[in-house]
Design a protein around this motif. Structure first.
Motif, short mmCIF file in Angstrom:
data_model
loop_
_atom_site.label_atom_id
_atom_site.label_comp_id
_atom_site.label_asym_id
_atom_site.label_seq_id
_atom_site.Cartn_x
_atom_site.Cartn_y
_atom_site.Cartn_z
N VAL A 171 36.39 45.28 34.27
CA VAL A 171 37.45 45.97 34.85
C VAL A 171 38.08 46.75 33.84
CG1 VAL A 171 39.24 45.79 36.48
CG2 VAL A 171 37.42 44.08 36.58
N HIS A 172 38.16 48.22 34.27
CA HIS A 172 38.49 49.13 33.28
C HIS A 172 40.04 49.68 33.49
CE1 HIS A 172 34.33 49.07 31.68
NE2 HIS A 172 34.87 49.59 30.80
N SER A 173 40.80 49.13 34.72
CA SER A 173 42.09 49.70 35.16
C SER A 173 42.73 48.86 35.79
CB SER A 173 41.80 50.97 35.56
OG SER A 173 41.27 51.14 36.95
N ALA A 174 43.79 48.83 35.90
CA ALA A 174 44.81 48.06 36.85
C ALA A 174 44.51 48.44 38.27
CB ALA A 174 46.25 48.34 36.50
N ARG A 175 44.27 49.44 38.73
CA ARG A 175 43.85 49.75 40.24
C ARG A 175 42.62 49.07 40.56
NH1 ARG A 175 43.68 55.64 41.49
NH2 ARG A 175 43.54 54.83 43.43
N ALA A 176 41.59 49.24 39.49
CA ALA A 176 40.25 48.69 39.92
C ALA A 176 40.28 47.05 39.90
CB ALA A 176 39.31 48.63 38.78
N ALA A 177 41.35 46.39 39.03
CA ALA A 177 41.66 45.03 39.31
C ALA A 177 42.10 44.60 40.41
CB ALA A 177 42.42 44.67 38.12
N GLN A 178 43.07 45.58 40.98
CA GLN A 178 43.99 45.12 42.40
C GLN A 178 42.76 45.15 43.39
OE1 GLN A 178 46.98 48.04 42.14
NE2 GLN A 178 48.24 47.08 40.74
N ARG A 179 41.80 46.27 43.49
CA ARG A 179 40.94 46.68 44.40
C ARG A 179 39.91 45.65 44.50
NH1 ARG A 179 36.61 51.40 46.16
NH2 ARG A 179 36.91 50.94 48.39
N ILE A 180 39.51 45.04 43.50
CA ILE A 180 38.44 44.06 43.27
C ILE A 180 38.99 42.56 43.73
CG2 ILE A 180 37.24 42.40 41.59
CD1 ILE A 180 36.73 44.79 39.85
N SER A 181 40.26 42.42 43.56
CA SER A 181 41.22 41.52 43.95
C SER A 181 41.33 41.24 45.64
CB SER A 181 42.20 41.27 43.15
OG SER A 181 43.16 40.08 43.67
N GLN A 182 41.50 42.28 46.06
CA GLN A 182 41.41 42.48 47.38
C GLN A 182 40.17 42.51 48.24
OE1 GLN A 182 43.14 46.40 48.02
NE2 GLN A 182 45.23 45.77 47.48
N LEU A 183 38.94 42.98 47.59
CA LEU A 183 37.80 42.95 48.09
C LEU A 183 37.15 41.37 48.08
CD1 LEU A 183 35.95 45.98 46.56
CD2 LEU A 183 36.58 45.59 48.83
N VAL A 184 37.28 40.46 47.07
CA VAL A 184 36.88 39.20 47.18
C VAL A 184 37.73 38.44 47.67
CG1 VAL A 184 35.60 39.92 44.62
CG2 VAL A 184 38.04 38.86 44.74
N GLY A 185 38.94 38.58 47.69
CA GLY A 185 39.85 37.72 48.61
C GLY A 185 40.16 36.24 47.89
N ASP A 186 40.20 35.32 48.44
CA ASP A 186 40.36 33.92 47.92
C ASP A 186 38.90 33.34 47.23
OD1 ASP A 186 42.94 33.98 48.29
OD2 ASP A 186 43.02 33.05 50.26
N SER A 187 37.79 34.07 47.67
CA SER A 187 36.62 33.59 47.18
C SER A 187 36.30 34.06 46.02
CB SER A 187 35.50 34.07 48.40
OG SER A 187 35.90 33.38 49.62
N ARG A 188 36.80 33.53 44.80
CA ARG A 188 36.59 33.90 43.48
C ARG A 188 36.44 32.94 42.34
NH1 ARG A 188 42.42 37.02 42.55
NH2 ARG A 188 41.84 37.54 44.63
#
Length: 229
Positions: free
Chosen positions: A165-182
């Motif tokens: 993950v190279h940016s804060a926006r990417a981190a936020q989007r990944i977090s949203q995409l994977v949800g709690d299954s991480r």
């Protein structure tokens, strides 16, 4: 290393391809999964005499600024990370300092040198920084927009994997995409701020020692060895 967890590279192009190639040489089972697209936007260069220095926190600023960047070439450039510095030099700028940590640390170093007026050539969506006693003027010259989720994404994140993950926006989007299954996923962030944006609950959350590909891939290799055991 291809018998361990796959490596997912989420940054936009052209950086994605460069990271994928470095990871492939290292032996990773690597997958290009860009979650954003970068593009130039209209902007006009101000009078360089109104500023002391030019701040670049992303290589996109140098790559996408276009011909207007020549009007700011008289300003010494301060760049976050070696890749940004290289892009700045390729665009005709003179790099006075390359920050080896985060943008805030570089700003702290700049203001300690009595730099008062900073022109920040940046993206339309950007983080907030504390310029201390200096004046920090943000001038967007590019935009990074969400891209369609690649078709392989769901299958790759359903099993153990390592995400870069190279940016804060990417981190936020990944977090949203994977949800709690991480809990089965490991994440390597380019900086502490990016790691904070990713949230909690990952199997592993590592931070690169420097904001560049060498450091982030070194952390990924350490996690790969841990996940392969």
């Amino acid at each position: 290393m291809t018998d361990g967890p796959p490596l997912i590279v989420t940054r936009p192009e052209p950086g994605n391809a460069a990271t994928v190639e470095r990871a492939r040489v290292m032996g990773f089972d690597v997958h290009a999964m860009p979650l954003f697209d970068a593009r130039a936007i209209d902007w006009s260069p101000p009078k360089p005499a109104d500023f002391d220095v030019l701040l670049l926190t992303s290589a996109f600023a140098a790559r996408l600024a276009g011909p207007g960047l020549a009007g700011l070439a008289s300003l010494p450039a301060y760049a976050v990370g070696a890749a940004t510095a290289r892009a700045a030099e390729a665009a005709g700028l003179t790099v006075a300092m390359t920050g080896s940590s985060c943008a805030q640390r570089l700003l702290d170093d700049m203001t300690s040198e009595n730099i008062h007026n900073i022109l920040w050539l940046c993206g339309r969506d950007r983080s907030e920084f504390d310029a201390r006693a200096a004046s920090l003027t943000a001038l967007p010259c590019y935009a990074v927009d969400p891209a369609p989720v690649p078709g392989e994404w769901d299958a790759l994140i359903a099993a153990p994997a390592i995400l870069l993950v190279h940016s804060a926006r990417a981190a936020q989007r990944i977090s949203q995409l994977v949800g709690d299954s991480r809990a089965h996923l490991s994440l390597v962030a380019i900086s502490p701020a990016v790691a904070a944006a990713a949230g909690d609950g990952w199997r592993d959350l590592a931070i690169a020692g420097h904001p560049d590909d060498v450091a982030i891939l070194a952390q990924a290799r350490a996690l790969w060895h841990k996940g392969a055991k």
